[in-house]
Design a protein around this motif. Structure first.
Motif, PDB file in Angstrom:
ATOM      1  N   GLY A 199      51.827  24.717  39.149  1.00 28.14           N
ATOM      2  CA  GLY A 199      50.588  25.476  39.275  1.00 28.14           C
ATOM      3  C   GLY A 199      50.839  26.929  39.673  1.00 28.14           C
ATOM      4  O   GLY A 199      50.064  27.815  39.335  1.00 28.14           O
ATOM      5  N   GLN A 200      51.941  27.149  40.405  1.00 27.76           N
ATOM      6  CA  GLN A 200      52.268  28.513  40.830  1.00 27.76           C
ATOM      7  C   GLN A 200      52.601  29.389  39.623  1.00 27.76           C
ATOM      8  O   GLN A 200      52.187  30.537  39.554  1.00 27.76           O
ATOM      9  N   ALA A 203      49.386  30.002  37.671  1.00 31.40           N
ATOM     10  CA  ALA A 203      48.534  31.012  38.305  1.00 31.40           C
ATOM     11  C   ALA A 203      49.089  32.407  38.061  1.00 31.40           C
ATOM     12  O   ALA A 203      48.341  33.345  37.783  1.00 31.40           O
ATOM     13  N   PRO A 221      60.957  33.762  45.239  1.00 33.91           N
ATOM     14  CA  PRO A 221      60.737  33.857  46.689  1.00 33.91           C
ATOM     15  C   PRO A 221      60.482  32.502  47.343  1.00 33.91           C
ATOM     16  O   PRO A 221      60.864  32.287  48.491  1.00 33.91           O
ATOM     17  N   GLN A 222      59.837  31.603  46.602  1.00 31.83           N
ATOM     18  CA  GLN A 222      59.577  30.281  47.176  1.00 31.83           C
ATOM     19  C   GLN A 222      60.803  29.385  47.076  1.00 31.83           C
ATOM     20  O   GLN A 222      61.148  28.666  48.018  1.00 31.83           O
ATOM     21  N   ILE A 298      57.236  30.047  55.813  1.00 31.81           N
ATOM     22  CA  ILE A 298      55.876  30.377  55.395  1.00 31.81           C
ATOM     23  C   ILE A 298      54.905  29.766  56.396  1.00 31.81           C
ATOM     24  O   ILE A 298      54.905  28.558  56.589  1.00 31.81           O
ATOM     25  N   PRO A 299      54.075  30.606  57.045  1.00 32.91           N
ATOM     26  CA  PRO A 299      53.196  30.071  58.087  1.00 32.91           C
ATOM     27  C   PRO A 299      52.316  28.935  57.573  1.00 32.91           C
ATOM     28  O   PRO A 299      51.723  29.031  56.503  1.00 32.91           O
ATOM     29  N   GLY A 300      52.268  27.878  58.352  1.00 34.67           N
ATOM     30  CA  GLY A 300      51.381  26.771  58.027  1.00 34.67           C
ATOM     31  C   GLY A 300      51.952  25.786  57.037  1.00 34.67           C
ATOM     32  O   GLY A 300      51.375  24.739  56.793  1.00 34.67           O
ATOM     33  N   LEU A 301      53.088  26.122  56.426  1.00 27.80           N
ATOM     34  CA  LEU A 301      53.609  25.258  55.375  1.00 27.80           C
ATOM     35  C   LEU A 301      54.770  24.418  55.890  1.00 27.80           C
ATOM     36  O   LEU A 301      55.584  24.883  56.660  1.00 27.80           O
ATOM     37  N   ALA A 318      41.494  28.874  65.441  1.00 28.73           N
ATOM     38  CA  ALA A 318      40.120  29.245  65.085  1.00 28.73           C
ATOM     39  C   ALA A 318      39.936  29.170  63.579  1.00 28.73           C
ATOM     40  O   ALA A 318      40.780  29.621  62.819  1.00 28.73           O
ATOM     41  N   ALA A 319      38.833  28.553  63.187  1.00 29.34           N
ATOM     42  CA  ALA A 319      38.619  28.349  61.748  1.00 29.34           C
ATOM     43  C   ALA A 319      38.137  29.646  61.095  1.00 29.34           C
ATOM     44  O   ALA A 319      37.619  30.510  61.746  1.00 29.34           O
TER      45      ALA A 319
END
Lengths: 319, 241
Positions: A199-200, A203, A221-222, A298-301, A318-319
């Motif tokens: 999908g990357q 996109a 990069p990924q 990668i933040p959150g990953l 915080a959302a």
């Protein structure tokens, strides 16, 4: 009591590290004691001979690093090649039929021009197919045979075909190591590239990136982040394997061990020096890579390493 | 604006699109509905040439685009696309996701790109989230960033491939609101969706697809209240329930 507990809770990480170090050092000391305890360490030998080994290690680091970088170039190209899809002949024929129908409906350009295009695309797909298969074969051969044999093969190759370079043991060694690590790195890069979600690419293509630019700005990069750990592994493996270069006349730790084996008494001192040097280098390296990984995470990953004392509530993001 | 003529597409032995023809006028919003596997997504991908049609013609703004001599990259800059699974670039923050195409495809200077991206993020209601990474955003927020990313290329039309199907129910509204606003501003849109409320409010026409063909075409009222074909009736009765 409460204070101590609080202190422990806040500093537990340091205790953890200290404990780990203690266990490692302790077991090493125990093994050492078991082996040379009765005789005592020949300190004079160690102080006299360690520069020799440091020099050998320098040679190793040098050979490994150059081979690794050259191998990376091989690895990236072969790895990328191996992600290439080969077009089945049937599909090619189908697209040719479509092309022909279009031409008949809307005859522009000459028949020769059309034939030229057909030949050109046949050549393109053919080359792609052949190159891809060569890449597959290369990886299988490198992976399927022992490094030791590969180094001997390289040495024999030079003796037979390029005898003027036989004296350059380190050069032959670097070439052999580079080709070897190239094969392994090709697999690492292939895995990295294929792990990035399709999908990357879609996109990236959807906002107008070409294949090459999508590779450069979105996929690589990924993929590079994903392959930092296996690449480190490969480097450490190659570093240790580079001691094999002694068969080419390069002075490595093993050659000193082999030379000094006769002095029976000092065998364990030699191993102690070699172990210490190797550990110092590999552990430093993995610490460096760990900070690199943290830096580029990668933040959150992915799975975050949770570094917080138990029982301490963490405020929800915080959302 | 967009015209598709007798599109055919095979995937191996599978005949996915069996001669699709339709027209989208400037400023029109078209909704495509149909059972899964009917070729809706493939059809959308044929419009921006992510999938190359085996036969047939695609026109964008009067230009026949699926022929030799037209760069696919150029075509895709004319038509934005939003995916079911968002597909944000995971290694980039929200604002970098929007600026990447501007700086690397359009060659816009960095400062200018950032400025434009800020405006777009504000437009989708995410001005405060510009430095968040995709994995730190909710599904609805990710999809809105994806819309901003597509809009950044100044597309002449937008394609939406089931933009709310992967979302938790509480996030669907925020995405649909952004899309509705977009349609009201006169953006030409083709939307594959099963959100019947959205279709009724926004779509100027609804196409019902099944087995690679357009079975029926009409206003929301026509399709939902008075479907002519049996297959449409069966499908509509299933999703309206």
């Amino acid at each position: 009591m409460g204070k101590v507990r609080k202190f422990l809770r806040e500093r537990w990480r340091y205790f953890d590290a200290a404990l780990a170090l203690l266990v490692i050092v302790g077991s090493l000391v125990y093994i050492y004691d078991l082996l040379v305890g009765s005789r005592g360490l020949d300190v004079a030998y160690v102080t006299r001979h360690y520069p020799l080994y440091l020099h050998a290690v320098f040679t190793n680091v040098y050979a490994t690093t150059i081979a690794f970088i050259v191998g990376m170039a091989i690895g990236i190209s072969v790895g990328w090649l191996r992600t290439a899809k080969t077009v089945p002949l049937a599909k090619f024929a189908a697209s040719m039929r479509v092309e022909k129908r279009e031409r008949q409906e809307n005859p522009t350009g000459s028949e020769e021009g059309r034939r030229f295009l057909v030949v050109l695309s046949l050549l393109w797909y053919g080359t792609k197919y052949v190159v891809r298969r060569i890449g597959d074969g290369f990886v299988e051969i490198i992976r399927g045979t022992p490094l030791y044999v590969q180094i001997l093969f390289a040495s024999s190759f030079f003796i037979v075909f390029l005898p003027q370079y036989v004296g350059e043991g380190i050069l032959i060694g670097i070439i052999a190591l580079a080709i070897n690590t190239g094969g392994y790195q090709a697999e690492i890069f292939r895995a990295g590239l294929q792990t990035v979600h399709s999908g990357q690419i879609e996109a990236a293509r959807a906002i107008g990136f070409s294949r090459l630019k999508a590779m450069r700005y979105v996929i690589l990069p990924q993929a590079l982040r994903l392959i930092i750990p296996p690449l480190t592994n490969e480097y450490i493996g190659l570093f240790k394997a580079s001691t094999f270069l002694f068969v080419l006349g390069v002075q490595t730790e093993i050659s000193y061990i082999a030379q000094h084996e006769g002095f029976a008494g000092d065998v364990f001192e030699i191993f102690a020096i070699v172990t210490a040097i190797f550990l110092a280098i590999t552990v430093t390296l993995s610490l460096i890579v760990q900070t690199l990984e943290k830096r580029f995470r990668i933040p959150g990953l992915g799975i975050e390493q949770i570094r917080r004392p138990r029982g301490v509530a963490v405020a929800p993001r915080a959302a | 604006m967009i015209r598709v003529e007798d599109i055919q597409k095979h995937f191996g032995a599978l005949h996915v699109l069996r001669g699709i023809t339709f027209d989208v006028k400037k400023g029109e919003a078209i909704v495509i509905i149909g059972p899964s596997g009917s070729g809706k997504s493939t059809l959308l991908r044929c419009v921006n040439l992510l999938v190359e049609p085996d036969a047939g013609k695609v026109f964008i703004d009067g230009v026949h685009v699926n022929r030799h001599g037209i760069r696919h990259e150029w075509v895709r800059q004319q038509v934005g696309m939003v995916f079911q699974s968002f597909n944000l670039f995971t290694h980039l923050s929200a604002i970098e996701n929007v600026t990447l195409g501007l700086t690397r495809v359009k060659g816009m200077p960095h400062d200018q790109a950032v400025e434009k991206a800020r405006k777009l993020l504000a437009r989708v209601g995410l001005a405060a989230k510009e430095s968040a990474y995709p994995a730190e955003l909710s599904g609805g927020q990710q999809q809105r960033v994806a819309i901003a990313r597509a809009l950044a290329m100044d597309p002449k039309a937008m394609l939406f491939d089931e933009p709310t199907s992967a979302l938790d129910p509480e996030y669907i509204r925020e995405v649909l609101d952004v899309m509705t606003a977009l349609a009201r501003e006169g953006m030409t849109m083709i939307v594959v969706t099963h959100e019947m409320g959205f279709a009724s409010n926004v779509a100027s026409r609804i196409l019902f697809m099944d087995a690679g063909k357009i079975i029926e075409e009409g206003t929301a009222e026509d399709i939902f209240q008075r479907p002519k074909e049996d297959r449409t009736r069966a499908f509509v009765s299933k999703i309206l329930r």
